[in-house]
Design a protein around this motif. Sequence first.
Motif, PDB file in Angstrom:
ATOM      1  N   LEU A  27       6.570  -9.620  -8.818  1.00  0.00           N
ATOM      2  CA  LEU A  27       6.869  -8.347  -9.017  1.00  0.00           C
ATOM      3  C   LEU A  27       6.013  -7.452  -8.570  1.00  0.00           C
ATOM      4  O   LEU A  27       4.746  -7.793  -8.048  1.00  0.00           O
ATOM      5  N   THR A  28       6.465  -6.244  -8.233  1.00  0.00           N
ATOM      6  CA  THR A  28       5.487  -5.286  -7.707  1.00  0.00           C
ATOM      7  C   THR A  28       4.902  -4.614  -8.642  1.00  0.00           C
ATOM      8  O   THR A  28       4.906  -4.856  -9.918  1.00  0.00           O
ATOM      9  N   CYS A  29       3.803  -3.847  -8.320  1.00  0.00           N
ATOM     10  CA  CYS A  29       2.907  -2.982  -9.295  1.00  0.00           C
ATOM     11  C   CYS A  29       3.877  -2.238 -10.376  1.00  0.00           C
ATOM     12  O   CYS A  29       3.656  -2.351 -11.366  1.00  0.00           O
ATOM     13  N   TRP A  30       4.839  -1.423  -9.794  1.00  0.00           N
ATOM     14  CA  TRP A  30       5.573  -0.738 -10.631  1.00  0.00           C
ATOM     15  C   TRP A  30       6.358  -1.406 -11.613  1.00  0.00           C
ATOM     16  O   TRP A  30       6.760  -1.148 -12.727  1.00  0.00           O
ATOM     17  N   LYS A  47       1.142 -10.745  -5.633  1.00  0.00           N
ATOM     18  CA  LYS A  47       0.551 -11.689  -4.790  1.00  0.00           C
ATOM     19  C   LYS A  47      -0.017 -11.249  -3.367  1.00  0.00           C
ATOM     20  O   LYS A  47      -0.786 -11.797  -2.687  1.00  0.00           O
ATOM     21  N   GLU A  48       0.213  -9.932  -2.962  1.00  0.00           N
ATOM     22  CA  GLU A  48      -0.098  -9.170  -1.809  1.00  0.00           C
ATOM     23  C   GLU A  48      -1.249  -8.476  -2.196  1.00  0.00           C
ATOM     24  O   GLU A  48      -2.117  -8.097  -1.402  1.00  0.00           O
ATOM     25  N   LEU A  49      -1.698  -8.516  -3.378  1.00  0.00           N
ATOM     26  CA  LEU A  49      -2.929  -7.653  -3.903  1.00  0.00           C
ATOM     27  C   LEU A  49      -4.181  -8.383  -3.879  1.00  0.00           C
ATOM     28  O   LEU A  49      -4.295  -9.531  -4.110  1.00  0.00           O
ATOM     29  N   GLN A  91      -5.368  -6.406  -8.506  1.00  0.00           N
ATOM     30  CA  GLN A  91      -4.682  -7.018  -9.634  1.00  0.00           C
ATOM     31  C   GLN A  91      -5.393  -6.567 -10.662  1.00  0.00           C
ATOM     32  O   GLN A  91      -4.747  -6.598 -11.925  1.00  0.00           O
ATOM     33  N   GLN A  92      -6.645  -6.667 -10.851  1.00  0.00           N
ATOM     34  CA  GLN A  92      -7.251  -5.995 -11.962  1.00  0.00           C
ATOM     35  C   GLN A  92      -6.815  -4.847 -12.538  1.00  0.00           C
ATOM     36  O   GLN A  92      -7.018  -4.459 -13.556  1.00  0.00           O
ATOM     37  N   LYS A  93      -6.578  -3.846 -11.666  1.00  0.00           N
ATOM     38  CA  LYS A  93      -6.328  -2.476 -11.839  1.00  0.00           C
ATOM     39  C   LYS A  93      -4.958  -2.372 -12.410  1.00  0.00           C
ATOM     40  O   LYS A  93      -4.518  -1.627 -13.240  1.00  0.00           O
ATOM     41  N   VAL A  94      -4.095  -3.164 -11.871  1.00  0.00           N
ATOM     42  CA  VAL A  94      -2.676  -3.389 -12.449  1.00  0.00           C
ATOM     43  C   VAL A  94      -2.711  -3.830 -13.895  1.00  0.00           C
ATOM     44  O   VAL A  94      -2.204  -3.225 -15.066  1.00  0.00           O
ATOM     45  N   SER A  95      -3.581  -4.826 -14.172  1.00  0.00           N
ATOM     46  CA  SER A  95      -3.773  -5.373 -15.468  1.00  0.00           C
ATOM     47  C   SER A  95      -4.339  -4.284 -16.597  1.00  0.00           C
ATOM     48  O   SER A  95      -3.917  -4.066 -17.479  1.00  0.00           O
ATOM     49  N   LEU A  96      -5.230  -3.484 -15.986  1.00  0.00           N
ATOM     50  CA  LEU A  96      -5.847  -2.237 -16.618  1.00  0.00           C
ATOM     51  C   LEU A  96      -4.687  -1.246 -17.019  1.00  0.00           C
ATOM     52  O   LEU A  96      -4.585  -0.930 -18.122  1.00  0.00           O
ATOM     53  N   GLN A 133      -2.433   6.413 -10.249  1.00  0.00           N
ATOM     54  CA  GLN A 133      -3.276   7.682  -9.462  1.00  0.00           C
ATOM     55  C   GLN A 133      -4.807   7.451  -9.864  1.00  0.00           C
ATOM     56  O   GLN A 133      -5.703   7.636  -8.913  1.00  0.00           O
ATOM     57  N   ARG A 134      -5.009   7.287 -11.133  1.00  0.00           N
ATOM     58  CA  ARG A 134      -6.446   7.276 -11.486  1.00  0.00           C
ATOM     59  C   ARG A 134      -7.443   6.121 -11.112  1.00  0.00           C
ATOM     60  O   ARG A 134      -8.459   6.116 -10.449  1.00  0.00           O
ATOM     61  N   PHE A 135      -6.835   5.240 -10.599  1.00  0.00           N
ATOM     62  CA  PHE A 135      -7.198   3.697 -10.142  1.00  0.00           C
ATOM     63  C   PHE A 135      -6.844   3.781  -8.520  1.00  0.00           C
ATOM     64  O   PHE A 135      -6.900   2.597  -7.798  1.00  0.00           O
ATOM     65  N   ASP A 136      -6.475   4.746  -7.994  1.00  0.00           N
ATOM     66  CA  ASP A 136      -6.116   4.851  -6.334  1.00  0.00           C
ATOM     67  C   ASP A 136      -5.171   3.697  -6.310  1.00  0.00           C
ATOM     68  O   ASP A 136      -5.249   2.961  -4.958  1.00  0.00           O
ATOM     69  N   MET A 137      -3.952   3.560  -6.918  1.00  0.00           N
ATOM     70  CA  MET A 137      -2.877   2.598  -6.706  1.00  0.00           C
ATOM     71  C   MET A 137      -1.420   3.019  -6.291  1.00  0.00           C
ATOM     72  O   MET A 137      -0.723   2.432  -6.272  1.00  0.00           O
ATOM     73  N   SER A 138      -1.530   4.448  -6.318  1.00  0.00           N
ATOM     74  CA  SER A 138      -0.154   5.146  -6.269  1.00  0.00           C
ATOM     75  C   SER A 138       0.572   4.705  -4.931  1.00  0.00           C
ATOM     76  O   SER A 138       1.585   4.331  -4.948  1.00  0.00           O
ATOM     77  N   ASP A 139      -0.107   4.388  -4.049  1.00  0.00           N
ATOM     78  CA  ASP A 139       0.576   3.793  -2.755  1.00  0.00           C
ATOM     79  C   ASP A 139       0.573   2.488  -2.635  1.00  0.00           C
ATOM     80  O   ASP A 139       1.257   1.894  -1.566  1.00  0.00           O
ATOM     81  N   LYS A 140       0.424   1.845  -3.508  1.00  0.00           N
ATOM     82  CA  LYS A 140       0.554   0.301  -3.647  1.00  0.00           C
ATOM     83  C   LYS A 140       1.858   0.086  -4.785  1.00  0.00           C
ATOM     84  O   LYS A 140       1.968  -1.115  -5.163  1.00  0.00           O
TER      85      LYS A 140
END
Length: 235
Positions: free
Chosen positions: A86-89, A126-128, A133-138, A113-120
Amino acid sequence: MLKVSELTKKYQKVLAVNKVSFQVNPGEIGVLLGPNGAGKSTTIKSIAGLLRFEGKITIDGKDNKSTEAKRVFGYVPETPALYESLTCWEHLEFIARAYNLTDWEDTAEALLQRFDMSDKKKMLAKELSKGMQQKVSLCCALLINPKMVMFDEPMIGLDPKAIKELKEIFVELKNSGCAILISTHIIDSIAEIWDKVLIMNKGEIVANRVREELTASGESLEQIFFEVTGGEDEG
């Protein structure tokens, strides 16, 4: 908000947690500290509903394993548990659908955006890196606007900017009335934000202090930790 009463957990003949009781109130940042083998992980997993245990745990007055409790409870495990394909989104969309959230997209965008992940957003889990991955979990835990949220070693793998952002989020959650429990072995990382500290050793809570008590006594959190754990390293 979070109430743990007489929590006891045995692994065969090993008593990992022995009649532990504490609570974290709305608008309060509680911190769980303890050396390796103190029972922190067992306590965290019991609160999260991942273990069977004796005793009682409630979140917002509901049994912690009930659907009602889970709807208001956010949890960030020590090791991110993402779906590799699955992607971040898509992770955020999955959470939104699971919790029947509406108008969640703007909140999700703001968190990324707060975690600088907008471009991810379109990257697969599996590419992170572990930090990403911790930022996505948060983001997933915060998306539901929880009334109670628990973080297990949340700063491991995060870059300095993300750690700063997360500390600001802790304070924002507190100010919104959320109850927060942070399990960590890095005392310095939470030194300026905690309200209540719960120190575990050998399966029991050996110190339960609020910030005002330490301020009045002139003791440091580190002093208290080593006094009640017999000088063992945090872990």
